[in-house]
Design an enzyme around this catalytic site. Sequence first.
Site, PDB file in Angstrom:
ATOM      1  CB  CYS A   1      -9.448  92.815  66.743  1.00 41.26           C
ATOM      2  SG  CYS A   1     -10.498  94.131  66.621  1.00 41.26           S
TER       3      CYS A   1
HETATM    4  N1  LIG Z   1     -15.188  89.891  66.114  1.00 38.52           N
HETATM    5  C1  LIG Z   1     -14.788  91.079  65.396  1.00 38.52           C
HETATM    6  O1  LIG Z   1     -14.530  92.088  66.294  1.00 38.52           O
HETATM    7  C2  LIG Z   1     -14.614  91.170  64.072  1.00 38.52           C
HETATM    8  C3  LIG Z   1     -14.161  90.155  63.473  1.00 38.52           C
HETATM    9  N2  LIG Z   1     -14.224  90.146  62.058  1.00 38.52           N
HETATM   10  C4  LIG Z   1     -14.132  88.908  61.381  1.00 38.52           C
HETATM   11  O2  LIG Z   1     -13.460  89.239  60.131  1.00 38.52           O
HETATM   12  C5  LIG Z   1     -14.122  88.415  59.001  1.00 38.52           C
HETATM   13  C6  LIG Z   1     -14.796  89.234  57.993  1.00 38.52           C
HETATM   14  O3  LIG Z   1     -15.998  89.877  58.588  1.00 38.52           O
HETATM   15  P1  LIG Z   1     -17.108  90.671  57.664  1.00 38.52           P
HETATM   16  O4  LIG Z   1     -16.427  91.742  57.260  1.00 38.52           O
HETATM   17  O5  LIG Z   1     -18.171  91.024  58.218  1.00 38.52           O
HETATM   18  O6  LIG Z   1     -17.437  89.873  56.578  1.00 38.52           O
HETATM   19  P2  LIG Z   1     -17.308  89.743  55.062  1.00 38.52           P
HETATM   20  O7  LIG Z   1     -16.127  90.680  54.532  1.00 38.52           O
HETATM   21  O8  LIG Z   1     -17.775  88.659  54.458  1.00 38.52           O
HETATM   22  O9  LIG Z   1     -18.727  90.764  54.998  1.00 38.52           O
HETATM   23  C7  LIG Z   1     -20.116  90.236  55.150  1.00 38.52           C
HETATM   24  C8  LIG Z   1     -21.122  91.140  54.478  1.00 38.52           C
HETATM   25  O10 LIG Z   1     -21.334  92.170  55.534  1.00 38.52           O
HETATM   26  C9  LIG Z   1     -21.029  93.402  55.003  1.00 38.52           C
HETATM   27  N3  LIG Z   1     -20.341  94.249  56.231  1.00 38.52           N
HETATM   28  C10 LIG Z   1     -19.416  94.009  56.934  1.00 38.52           C
HETATM   29  N4  LIG Z   1     -19.280  94.980  57.783  1.00 38.52           N
HETATM   30  C11 LIG Z   1     -20.121  95.602  57.634  1.00 38.52           C
HETATM   31  C12 LIG Z   1     -20.553  96.780  58.189  1.00 38.52           C
HETATM   32  N5  LIG Z   1     -19.705  97.412  59.319  1.00 38.52           N
HETATM   33  N6  LIG Z   1     -21.591  97.545  58.037  1.00 38.52           N
HETATM   34  C13 LIG Z   1     -22.361  97.129  56.808  1.00 38.52           C
HETATM   35  N7  LIG Z   1     -22.277  95.950  56.381  1.00 38.52           N
HETATM   36  C14 LIG Z   1     -21.037  95.181  56.570  1.00 38.52           C
HETATM   37  C15 LIG Z   1     -19.923  93.285  53.835  1.00 38.52           C
HETATM   38  O11 LIG Z   1     -20.223  94.322  52.758  1.00 38.52           O
HETATM   39  P3  LIG Z   1     -19.156  95.394  52.606  1.00 38.52           P
HETATM   40  O12 LIG Z   1     -17.828  94.624  52.773  1.00 38.52           O
HETATM   41  O13 LIG Z   1     -19.260  95.774  51.342  1.00 38.52           O
HETATM   42  O14 LIG Z   1     -19.200  96.285  53.622  1.00 38.52           O
HETATM   43  C16 LIG Z   1     -20.367  91.991  53.299  1.00 38.52           C
HETATM   44  O15 LIG Z   1     -21.740  92.065  52.422  1.00 38.52           O
HETATM   45  C17 LIG Z   1     -15.317  87.507  59.896  1.00 38.52           C
HETATM   46  O16 LIG Z   1     -14.835  86.084  59.882  1.00 38.52           O
HETATM   47  C18 LIG Z   1     -15.409  88.209  61.142  1.00 38.52           C
HETATM   48  O17 LIG Z   1     -15.780  87.353  62.330  1.00 38.52           O
HETATM   49  C19 LIG Z   1     -13.953  91.266  61.530  1.00 38.52           C
HETATM   50  C20 LIG Z   1     -14.094  92.524  62.309  1.00 38.52           C
HETATM   51  C21 LIG Z   1     -14.383  92.395  63.386  1.00 38.52           C
HETATM   52  N1  LIG Z   2     -11.659  92.926  64.436  1.00 41.91           N
HETATM   53  C1  LIG Z   2     -11.266  92.024  63.920  1.00 41.91           C
HETATM   54  N2  LIG Z   2     -11.349  90.666  64.974  1.00 41.91           N
HETATM   55  C2  LIG Z   2     -11.353  89.440  64.209  1.00 41.91           C
HETATM   56  C3  LIG Z   2     -10.353  89.443  63.271  1.00 41.91           C
HETATM   57  N3  LIG Z   2     -10.215  88.033  63.172  1.00 41.91           N
HETATM   58  C4  LIG Z   2     -10.823  87.429  64.111  1.00 41.91           C
HETATM   59  N4  LIG Z   2     -11.335  88.406  64.875  1.00 41.91           N
HETATM   60  C5  LIG Z   2     -12.061  87.950  66.173  1.00 41.91           C
HETATM   61  O1  LIG Z   2     -10.989  87.773  66.969  1.00 41.91           O
HETATM   62  C6  LIG Z   2     -11.258  86.764  67.864  1.00 41.91           C
HETATM   63  C7  LIG Z   2     -10.257  86.053  68.697  1.00 41.91           C
HETATM   64  O2  LIG Z   2      -9.599  86.910  69.443  1.00 41.91           O
HETATM   65  P1  LIG Z   2      -8.456  86.394  70.351  1.00 41.91           P
HETATM   66  O3  LIG Z   2      -8.267  87.785  71.267  1.00 41.91           O
HETATM   67  O4  LIG Z   2      -8.509  85.085  71.017  1.00 41.91           O
HETATM   68  O5  LIG Z   2      -7.143  86.131  69.484  1.00 41.91           O
HETATM   69  C8  LIG Z   2     -11.993  85.907  67.007  1.00 41.91           C
HETATM   70  O6  LIG Z   2     -12.814  84.729  67.309  1.00 41.91           O
HETATM   71  C9  LIG Z   2     -12.876  86.978  66.157  1.00 41.91           C
HETATM   72  O7  LIG Z   2     -14.054  87.335  66.927  1.00 41.91           O
HETATM   73  C10 LIG Z   2     -10.202  90.552  62.273  1.00 41.91           C
HETATM   74  O8  LIG Z   2      -9.567  90.430  61.452  1.00 41.91           O
HETATM   75  N5  LIG Z   2     -10.365  91.747  62.780  1.00 41.91           N
END
Ligand SMILES: NC(=O)C1=CN([C@@H]2O[C@H](COP(=O)(O)OP(=O)(O)OC[C@H]3O[C@@H](n4cnc5c(N)ncnc54)[C@H](OP(=O)(O)O)[C@@H]3O)[C@@H](O)[C@H]2O)C=CC1
Ligand SMILES: Nc1nc2c(ncn2[C@@H]2O[C@H](COP(=O)(O)O)[C@@H](O)[C@H]2O)c(=O)[nH]1
Length: 327
Positions: free
Chosen positions: A175
């Site tokens: 991340c």
């Molecule tokens: N656990 C974590 O810390 C994180 C996990 N992830 C993982 O990465 C993958 C992609 O995530 P994600 O970007 O949500 O999925 P998507 O790219 O599928 O986005 C989903 C929707 O949410 C919108 N969106 C995403 N982020 C935001 C935001 N910060 N504010 C407003 N709208 C938002 C996107 O629009 P638009 O792209 O136009 O903004 C899209 O319409 C997932 O599997 C997620 O679990 C990603 C980042 C952090």
């Molecule tokens: N900010 C982001 N978080 C992500 C992304 N892909 C997955 N994840 C999150 O990380 C955990 C796994 O964490 P780990 O420390 O056990 O390796 C996963 O479950 C998601 O919630 C990403 O691209 N960006």
Amino acid sequence: MDNVFDYEDIQLIPAKCIVNSRSECDTSVTLGGHTFKLPVVPANMQTIIDESIAIYLAENGYFYIMHRFQPEKRISFIQDMKLRGLISSISVGVQSEEYEFVQQLANENLSPDYITIDIAHGHSEAVIKMIKHIKQLLPNSFVIAGNVGTPEAVRELENAGADATKVGIGPGKVCITKIKTGFGTGGWQLAALRWCAKAASKPIIADGGIRTNGDIAKSVRFGASMVMIGSLFAGHEESPGETIEVNGKLYKEYFGSASEFQKGEKKNVEGKKMHVEHKGALQDTLTEMEQDLQSSISYAGGKKLDAIRNVDYVVVKNSIFNGDKVY
Ligand SMILES: NC(=O)C1=CN([C@@H]2O[C@H](COP(=O)(O)OP(=O)(O)OC[C@H]3O[C@@H](n4cnc5c(N)ncnc54)[C@H](OP(=O)(O)O)[C@@H]3O)[C@@H](O)[C@H]2O)C=CC1
Ligand SMILES: Nc1nc2c(ncn2[C@@H]2O[C@H](COP(=O)(O)O)[C@@H](O)[C@H]2O)c(=O)[nH]1
């Protein structure tokens, strides 16, 4: 929030042992009406789980959540799991086609046992709307919603109908959210878990930042019913990531779901790719996790997982990066 800390800053304090062997300690946990061998679930990421790993985990009594990055395969996946008499557990996003997908499941009377709404910023109207949509059309599916990092978010998603919430914004190994946006629970994930768990009335899944098996016990101590783990599950023989050889040593890729490798473009990138050493068989890791957790339970002075929930602890020090580097 004051007094924040992370996994590496905490040590749990032992209580008098009541078993003669660690093998007497029971690590099982119940979530959504099913009992699993471990309170651990491999992350729903494309380099961590695929269909064959899902089948292996389900057949052997472990929880799993299939990722959502090959959406066209989900219907046949659920059908296949049901045919085999195994739990079906999938992920969805919040785009408009996901609403149609849920409608299609309902039309075909194909209710997955578990549906995880997998979004970076889960405290949003988009997720609340999707929870309500699923609960209306597939009332028997157990809905896990996330990811969030505050008690307000946990309460709002629970009130919308979520059966469990997933906590962790930015603590993951691949991340870069904390660095690119300045936001999240990276560096204080364990304290955020405690904060959220105090507000929760339903199970919490701690997600991200687990670097050692001891961190699983610490997550349970601070309120997790289940712990989602990516990096510790990357690099196995069975792992879907590409294998490379460097100076005679084998490595496997592990990339973030919001990395350009997943997205296929450099837009809103919040994840990176790394290579982890080849680790051997997945079952060896699961077995070691079980043995270590059995040991944790014995140190907690009990025979069941719940014993860990009440142990004392000390805060040793604080370090915001949890050992991670940006690149
Ligand atoms: N656990 C974590 O810390 C994180 C996990 N992830 C993982 O990465 C993958 C992609 O995530 P994600 O970007 O949500 O999925 P998507 O790219 O599928 O986005 C989903 C929707 O949410 C919108 N969106 C995403 N982020 C935001 C935001 N910060 N504010 C407003 N709208 C938002 C996107 O629009 P638009 O792209 O136009 O903004 C899209 O319409 C997932 O599997 C997620 O679990 C990603 C980042 C952090
Ligand atoms: N900010 C982001 N978080 C992500 C992304 N892909 C997955 N994840 C999150 O990380 C955990 C796994 O964490 P780990 O420390 O056990 O390796 C996963 O479950 C998601 O919630 C990403 O691209 N960006």
